[in-house]
Design a protein around this motif. Structure first.
Motif, PDB file in Angstrom:
ATOM      1  N   LEU A  26       0.835  -1.212   0.000  1.00 37.40           N
ATOM      2  CA  LEU A  26       0.000   0.000   0.000  1.00 37.40           C
ATOM      3  C   LEU A  26       0.867   1.259   0.000  1.00 37.40           C
ATOM      4  N   LEU A  27       1.929   1.272   0.801  1.00 33.41           N
ATOM      5  CA  LEU A  27       2.831   2.429   0.807  1.00 33.41           C
ATOM      6  C   LEU A  27       3.536   2.580  -0.539  1.00 33.41           C
ATOM      7  N   PHE A  28       3.874   1.468  -1.161  1.00 38.42           N
ATOM      8  CA  PHE A  28       4.516   1.541  -2.475  1.00 38.42           C
ATOM      9  C   PHE A  28       3.596   2.196  -3.496  1.00 38.42           C
ATOM     10  N   PHE A  29       2.338   1.808  -3.506  1.00 38.47           N
ATOM     11  CA  PHE A  29       1.412   2.407  -4.459  1.00 38.47           C
ATOM     12  C   PHE A  29       1.207   3.894  -4.171  1.00 38.47           C
ATOM     13  N   ALA A  30       1.103   4.262  -2.903  1.00 37.77           N
ATOM     14  CA  ALA A  30       0.942   5.679  -2.572  1.00 37.77           C
ATOM     15  C   ALA A  30       2.147   6.488  -3.043  1.00 37.77           C
ATOM     16  N   ALA A  31       3.351   5.978  -2.782  1.00 37.36           N
ATOM     17  CA  ALA A  31       4.553   6.678  -3.242  1.00 37.36           C
ATOM     18  C   ALA A  31       4.649   6.684  -4.759  1.00 37.36           C
ATOM     19  N   LEU A  32       4.211   5.596  -5.394  1.00 43.46           N
ATOM     20  CA  LEU A  32       4.263   5.536  -6.860  1.00 43.46           C
ATOM     21  C   LEU A  32       3.300   6.534  -7.492  1.00 43.46           C
ATOM     22  N   PHE A  33       2.120   6.708  -6.917  1.00 35.20           N
ATOM     23  CA  PHE A  33       1.176   7.704  -7.435  1.00 35.20           C
ATOM     24  C   PHE A  33       1.769   9.111  -7.343  1.00 35.20           C
ATOM     25  N   VAL A  34       2.400   9.422  -6.229  1.00 32.51           N
ATOM     26  CA  VAL A  34       3.025  10.738  -6.079  1.00 32.51           C
ATOM     27  C   VAL A  34       4.165  10.898  -7.077  1.00 32.51           C
ATOM     28  N   LEU A  35       4.968   9.859  -7.244  1.00 31.41           N
ATOM     29  CA  LEU A  35       6.090   9.935  -8.179  1.00 31.41           C
ATOM     30  C   LEU A  35       5.617  10.161  -9.607  1.00 31.41           C
ATOM     31  N   MET A  36       4.612   9.410 -10.049  1.00 29.57           N
ATOM     32  CA  MET A  36       4.141   9.538 -11.424  1.00 29.57           C
ATOM     33  C   MET A  36       3.484  10.894 -11.671  1.00 29.57           C
ATOM     34  N   GLU A  37       2.746  11.391 -10.701  1.00 29.40           N
ATOM     35  CA  GLU A  37       2.120  12.701 -10.877  1.00 29.40           C
ATOM     36  C   GLU A  37       3.179  13.804 -10.905  1.00 29.40           C
ATOM     37  N   ALA A  38       4.213  13.659 -10.086  1.00 33.81           N
ATOM     38  CA  ALA A  38       5.299  14.644 -10.115  1.00 33.81           C
ATOM     39  C   ALA A  38       6.045  14.595 -11.443  1.00 33.81           C
ATOM     40  N   LEU A  39       6.281  13.401 -11.979  1.00 31.15           N
ATOM     41  CA  LEU A  39       6.921  13.296 -13.285  1.00 31.15           C
ATOM     42  C   LEU A  39       6.045  13.879 -14.379  1.00 31.15           C
ATOM     43  N   ALA A  40       4.725  13.746 -14.231  1.00 33.70           N
ATOM     44  CA  ALA A  40       3.819  14.374 -15.202  1.00 33.70           C
ATOM     45  C   ALA A  40       3.902  15.899 -15.114  1.00 33.70           C
ATOM     46  N   HIS A  41       4.039  16.455 -13.903  1.00 30.90           N
ATOM     47  CA  HIS A  41       4.207  17.896 -13.759  1.00 30.90           C
ATOM     48  C   HIS A  41       5.546  18.369 -14.306  1.00 30.90           C
ATOM     49  N   LEU A  42       6.519  17.460 -14.371  1.00 32.47           N
ATOM     50  CA  LEU A  42       7.802  17.787 -14.997  1.00 32.47           C
ATOM     51  C   LEU A  42       7.776  17.560 -16.502  1.00 32.47           C
ATOM     52  N   HIS A  43       6.602  17.323 -17.063  1.00 30.71           N
ATOM     53  CA  HIS A  43       6.354  17.246 -18.513  1.00 30.71           C
ATOM     54  C   HIS A  43       6.994  16.019 -19.166  1.00 30.71           C
ATOM     55  N   LEU A  44       7.304  14.973 -18.391  1.00 31.31           N
ATOM     56  CA  LEU A  44       7.914  13.790 -18.996  1.00 31.31           C
ATOM     57  C   LEU A  44       6.922  13.055 -19.891  1.00 31.31           C
ATOM     58  N   ILE A  45       5.734  12.789 -19.376  1.00 33.26           N
ATOM     59  CA  ILE A  45       4.748  12.039 -20.153  1.00 33.26           C
ATOM     60  C   ILE A  45       4.266  12.850 -21.344  1.00 33.26           C
ATOM     61  N   GLU A  46       4.046  14.140 -21.135  1.00 36.10           N
ATOM     62  CA  GLU A  46       3.626  15.001 -22.243  1.00 36.10           C
ATOM     63  C   GLU A  46       4.689  15.071 -23.329  1.00 36.10           C
ATOM     64  N   TYR A  47       5.941  15.081 -22.927  1.00 30.31           N
ATOM     65  CA  TYR A  47       7.037  15.135 -23.902  1.00 30.31           C
ATOM     66  C   TYR A  47       7.077  13.862 -24.745  1.00 30.31           C
ATOM     67  N   VAL A  48       6.872  12.710 -24.103  1.00 24.27           N
ATOM     68  CA  VAL A  48       6.859  11.444 -24.843  1.00 24.27           C
ATOM     69  C   VAL A  48       5.729  11.434 -25.873  1.00 24.27           C
ATOM     70  N   GLY A  49       4.561  11.928 -25.494  1.00 26.88           N
ATOM     71  CA  GLY A  49       3.441  11.978 -26.428  1.00 26.88           C
ATOM     72  C   GLY A  49       3.686  12.917 -27.588  1.00 26.88           C
ATOM     73  N   GLU A  50       4.245  14.076 -27.323  1.00 21.50           N
ATOM     74  CA  GLU A  50       4.515  15.039 -28.400  1.00 21.50           C
ATOM     75  C   GLU A  50       5.565  14.513 -29.366  1.00 21.50           C
ATOM     76  N   GLN A  51       6.602  13.870 -28.860  1.00 22.13           N
ATOM     77  CA  GLN A  51       7.618  13.320 -29.750  1.00 22.13           C
ATOM     78  C   GLN A  51       7.057  12.185 -30.596  1.00 22.13           C
ATOM     79  N   THR A  52       6.151  11.396 -30.031  1.00 19.93           N
ATOM     80  CA  THR A  52       5.508  10.345 -30.820  1.00 19.93           C
ATOM     81  C   THR A  52       4.682  10.938 -31.949  1.00 19.93           C
ATOM     82  N   ALA A  53       3.948  12.010 -31.658  1.00 21.47           N
ATOM     83  CA  ALA A  53       3.157  12.668 -32.701  1.00 21.47           C
ATOM     84  C   ALA A  53       4.048  13.255 -33.792  1.00 21.47           C
TER      85      ALA A  53
END
Length: 773
Positions: free
Chosen positions: A617-644
C-alpha cells in the motif's frame, strides 16, 4: 522471571497456537503439507549454516532448555540487520547462526557504509532543496467570458523565468482538439514582445491555446498549458470565448512562472526515473523505499523549478480508490484463509490436473486470464496468489515461477474487455471517442479477438521459456520445509521489538530455535540424497492423503466468506454495467470487508491487520506521487509530443501503419517503466489532436486500440509495470517466496515483446490490410 518464563515455554510447547510448521522438534521432526516451502536452496541464497557445536552433542530440545540469559546474548546476532532493507547477499547473513564472517565481510561492510552514507546525503540534499523554496500557491481569479466580452491582463516577467504556466478551471473538456469546428470553446492567447534591438527574433511571440467547453458539465475540470518566455518583457494574456447557446461562461484562471525549460525538466524527470529503477533492479533498497526516495526527489525538483505543490495537492495525487480496493480485498482474503479454503482449492486443482504439472499451470493461467477480463487485475491477483502458493507447496514446486507466469496472463486477460484494465476504462469513458463510435461493445469485440491471438502465441512461448528451468525444488520437501521454517523463525524474532525484558527473552528464545534448526538442517543435508522425478507417478495415492489433511476447517466461516465475496464480485460487475450503482470499486471492497468483519466476529483484530500488505500500500501511494510529479515535470507530455512528431514525418500512404507500430511500442515501453494510467490519460488528447489534424488525416479508433494494447501488455515488461505485478510480489514476499526485479524481467520482458508483436500484427492486418476503421 526466568522461572515464570520457563513455565510459560513448557506450557506452550504442548498448547502452542502457532501453525504446525512452527512447532516441530528436532528429535522427531514433524513435517506436514501445511508447512510452506522455500524453493531456493541455501547455495542459491548464499547461505552457509555450519553448526556452532557438534550436531550430535546438543539437540534442539536442549537448546530450548537453555536459560533466557544465553538467548538474550544470542539475540544480538540478528540485531545488526533488523529493520533494514536487505539485498540477496544480506539475506544470507540473516540465516547465519553466528559463525565467523568470511573475509568478504569487511568489503560488504564498506559497501553498505557507502550505500547508507550516499542515500542519507541524497535525502538531506533533496530535503534542503525542497525546504528552500516556499509554496507559492495559485491565486485563482474568477472570470465571466462571453463572445462580446473578453479578459485581458498584462503579466510582469521575472529575471529567472523560463516558462509561463496558465491554468484554467471550469466546465471544460480535457484533451479537446486543437482545431475545433462548431463546438463551443475558449481561446487563450499569450503574447510577449521581444527585447528591443533583437534582429534574429520577431518583434513579438504569440501562442494560441484552444479549450473546448461543456456548459452542461456540473463539475469543474482543471487544464494547464506552459508557454515559453523568450525575453524579460511583460506578457499579455487574453481569453475570449466562442459560444452559441450559452451567453456567459464562468471560468477560473491562474498563472505562475517556472524557472526551468521543458527540456531541462524532462531531463531531470528521466534521471529520477532511472535512479528509481537502479535502486529496484539492484535491490539496493526495498522497492517501497525506492519509490519514496523517487517521490522526494521529484518533489524537490518541482520546488526548484518553481512549481512546488502543497501538502494538500500531494495528498490529492494519491489514488485512494485503488488503495481502498487493495485494503478491502486484503482483509477479505486474510479472513478467508482461516477457513482452509485455499488449501482445498489447491488440492482440487491438483486432482483436476491428474498430477501433471504443466496442464495444471496452463489451467491456472488461462483461468486467471478469463477472470481478469471481467474483474480488476488487482482483485484477480489477490484471489489467485494464495491458492497458487498453497498448490505449489503441496506439489513441492517453486512458487515464484508459477506466480510470475500467472500474473503475466492476468495482465494479458485484462486487456480483452473494456473493464479489465484501467487504460481500457479511460479510453471507453472518453466522451469524444464515444462520439466517434468507440463504444463498450465495439471496443470489447475488437480487443477480445486480438487478445485471443495473443494467448495462442503466449502459451507455447511460456513453455519454451521454461524449457530448461526445473519447476520442482531440487531437494526433498523435508529439507525445503526446514529451510523455510528457519527463515520464518528468524523473521518472527526480528518482528519482536525488544522493548522489555520479557520481549527480549522471547526474541532470544526464537533465535535459539533458529540455531537448533540449523544444526538439524546440517544433519539432514548429509543424510538425504534423492531426486524428485519430473512427474508424480503416485498422484492418486497423494490425492487421498492430501484430501485427508487439507479439509475445510470452518464451514460456517467459509459460507460467510463466500457469501460476502460473491456479493462483492457481483457489485464489481454491476458497477461497470448498471449506472444506478453509485459505488466505486474501493467503496465496494471496504464495505465488503466491514460486512465480513462483523459476520466473522473477529475479536483479535491485530492478527488480521498483520496480514495486510502495508508495504504494498505504501509503495502504491509513493508511486502515485512519483508519477504525478513526473507528469508535472512534462515527462509524459514530452513522450506523447515526440511520438506525434514522428508520425507526422512518415509519408501519407504509410502513415497509418507507422502510427500503429509507433503507438503500440511507445505505449508498451512507457507502460513498463511508468504507470500506465497517467500515460493513457495523457496520450488520449495527443492522439485525438493527431487524428483531427487535417494535415495528418488518421482515424482515431486504430490509434486507441494500439494505445490500449501497448499500455495493457506493456505492464508485463517489468515488476512495477502493472499494479497486479506489485500485489503478487508483495503477497509472495509475505509468504517467504519473494521474487526480485530481474527474476520477473527474465520472463516478463520476452512475453511482453512477443505479445505486443502479435497484437501489432493483428492491428496492422485489421486496419491497414482489411481497412476496418
Amino acid at each position: 522471571m526466568d522461572r515464570d518464563f520457563g513455565s510459560f515455554v513448557a506450557e506452550h510447547r504442548s498448547h502452542s497456537p502457532v501453525p504446525p510448521f512452527l512447532s516441530c522438534r528436532s528429535r522427531e521432526p514433524r513435517f506436514t503439507e501445511n508447512t510452506p516451502l522455500l524453493s531456493n536452496s541455501l547455495q542459491e541464497m548464499g547461505l552457509q549454516c555450519p553448526p556452532l557445536y557438534h550436531p550430535h552433542l546438543i539437540s534442539a530440545e536442549e537448546s530450548w532448555d537453555t536459560s533466557s540469559v544465553e538467548w538474550e546474548g544470542q539475540s544480538l546476532l540478528g540485531s545488526e540487520v533488523a529493520g533494514s532493507s536487505r539485498s540477496a547477499s544480506e539475506k544470507g547473513d540473516l540465516l547465519e547462526g553466528g559463525p565467523a564472517r568470511p573475509r568478504l565481510s569487511k568489503l560488504r561492510y564498506c559497501v553498505r557504509w557507502f550505500r547508507v552514507t550516499g542515500l542519507f546525503v541524497f535525502v538531506v540534499v533533496c530535503s534542503i532543496s525542497f525546504s528552500l523554496y516556499p509554496d507559492q500557491g495559485k491565486f485563482w481569479q474568477l472570470l465571466a467570458v462571453s463572445p462580446l466580452e473578453s479578459y485581458s491582463a498584462n503579466i510582469s516577467s521575472r529575471a529567472d523565468s523560463k516558462l509561463l504556466q496558465v491554468d484554467l478551471a471550469g466546465p471544460l473538456v480535457a484533451g479537446g482538439p486543437s482545431r475545433p469546428g462548431r463546438e463551443e470553446h475558449v481561446v487563450v492567447e499569450v503574447t510577449q514582445a521581444n527585447a528591443p534591438g533583437s534582429r534574429r527574433q520577431p518583434p513579438q511571440v504569440t501562442y494560441n491555446w484552444t479549450v473546448l467547453l461543456n456548459p452542461q458539465l456540473s463539475e469543474h475540470v482543471v487544464v494547464s498549458r506552459t508557454f515559453e518566455v523568450p525575453s524579460r518583457e511583460s506578457v499579455s494574456l487574453s481569453i475570449r470565448a466562442a459560444l452559441r447557446q450559452t451567453p456567459v461562461v464562468p471560468l477560473l484562471v491562474a498563472h505562475q512562472y517556472l524557472r526551468a525549460s521543458v527540456e531541462a525538466q524532462v531531463t531531470i524527470a528521466a534521471i529520477i526515473l532511472a535512479g528509481v529503477y537502479v535502486l529496484i533492479i539492484f535491490e539496493i533498497v526495498h522497492r517501497t523505499l525506492a519509490a519514496m526516495l523517487g517521490s522526494l526527489a521529484a518533489l524537490a525538483a518541482l520546488a526548484v523549478t518553481g512549481d512546488r505543490p502543497s501538502l494538500t495537492h500531494v495528498v490529492e495525487w494519491i489514488d485512494f480508490e485503488t488503495l481502498a480496493l487493495l485494503f478491502g480485498m486484503m482483509i477479505l482474503v486474510a479472513i478467508s484463509s482461516e477457513t482452509g479454503f485455499f488449501d482445498y482449492c489447491a488440492v482440487k486443482a491438483y486432482q483436476l490436473s491428474r498430477g501433471r504439472v504443466w496442464p495444471m499451470i496452463f489451467m491456472l493461467c488461462l483461468f486467471a486470464a478469463v477472470l481478469s477480463a471481467f474483474l480488476d487485475n488487482v482483485t484477480t491477483s489477490l484471489l489467485f496468489t494464495p491458492v497458487t502458493i498453497r498448490l505449489c507447496e503441496v506439489l513441492n514446486l517453486d512458487p515464484r515461477q508459477v506466480l510470475i507466469a500467472e500474473v503475466i496472463f492476468t495482465n494479458i486477460g485484462g486487456a480483452a474487455t473494456a473493464i479489465g484494465d484501467p487504460p481500457n476504462v479511460i479510453i471507453v469513458s472518453n466522451q469524444e471517442l464515444r462520439k466517434m463510435g468507440l463504444d463498450f461493445a465495439g471496443f470489447t469485440a475488437h480487443m477480445f479477438v486480438g487478445i485471443c491471438f495473443v494467448l495462442l502465441f503466449s502459451i507455447p512461448l511460456l513453455r519454451l521459456l521454461y524449457w530448461n528451468r526445473k519447476l520442482y525444488n531440487k531437494e526433498p520437501s523435508e529439507i525445503v520445509e526446514l529451510k523455510h521454517e528457519i527463515l520464518v523463525w528468524r523473521l518472527t524474532a526480528q518482528r519482536i521489538s525488544p522493548a522489555s525484558r520479557e520481549e527480549t527473552a522471547v526474541r532470544g528464545l526464537l533465535l535459539g530455535k533458529v540455531v537448533a534448526l540449523q544444526r538439524l538442517l546440517a544433519r539432514r543435508l548429509h543424510t538425504f540424497h534423492r531426486q524428485i522425478s519430473q512427474e508424480d507417478k503416485n498422484w492418486e495415492t497423494n490425492i487421498q492423503e492430501l484430501q485427508k489433511k487439507h479439509r475445510i476447517s470452518d464451514r460456517i466461516l467459509l459460507a460467510k466468506c463466500l457469501m460476502v465475496l460473491g456479493f462483492v464480485i457481483l457489485m464489481f460487475f454491476l458497477n461497470s454495467f448498471v449506472p444506478g450503482v453509485h459505488l466505486d470499486l474501493g467503496w465496494i471492497a471496504i464495505l465488503g470487508a466491514l460486512w465480513l468483519l462483523i459476520l466473522a466476529d473477529i475479536h483479535d483484530f491485530e492478527i488480521i491487520l498483520h496480514r495486510v500488505e502495508w508495504a504494498t500500500l505504501l509503495f502504491f501511494a509513493a508511486l502515485f506521487v512519483l508519477m504525478e510529479a513526473l507528469a508535472h515535470l512534462h515527462l509524459i507530455e514530452y513522450v506523447g509530443e515526440q511520438t506525434a512528431l514522428l508520425i507526422k514525418m512518415v509519408p501519407e500512404d504509410q502513415r497509418l501503419a507507422a502510427a500503429i507500430v509507433l503507438v503500440v511500442w511507445v505505449s508498451a515501453v512507457a507502460s513498463s517503466l511508468i504507470d500506465n494510467i497517467p500515460f493513457t490519460a495523457t496520450m488520449i488528447p495527443v492522439l485525438l489532436n493527431l487524428s483531427q489534424d487535417p494535415e495528418v488525416s488518421l482515424p482515431a479508433p486504430p490509434l486507441m486500440y494500439a494505445l490500449a494494447l501497448g499500455a495493457c501488455l506493456g505492464g508485463n515488461g517489468t515488476l512495477i509495470g502493472a499494479s497486479a505485478n506489485v500485489v503478487c510480489a508483495g503477497i509472495a514476499e509475505q509468504h517467504g517466496y519473494g521474487f526480485s526485479f530481474l527474476q520477473f524481467f527474465r520472463l516478463g520482458f520476452p512475453m511482453m515483446v512477443v505479445s505486443c508483436t502479435v497484437g501489432m500484427c493483428y492491428l496492422l492486418v485489421v486496419h491497414v490490410v482489411m481497412g476496418w476503421n
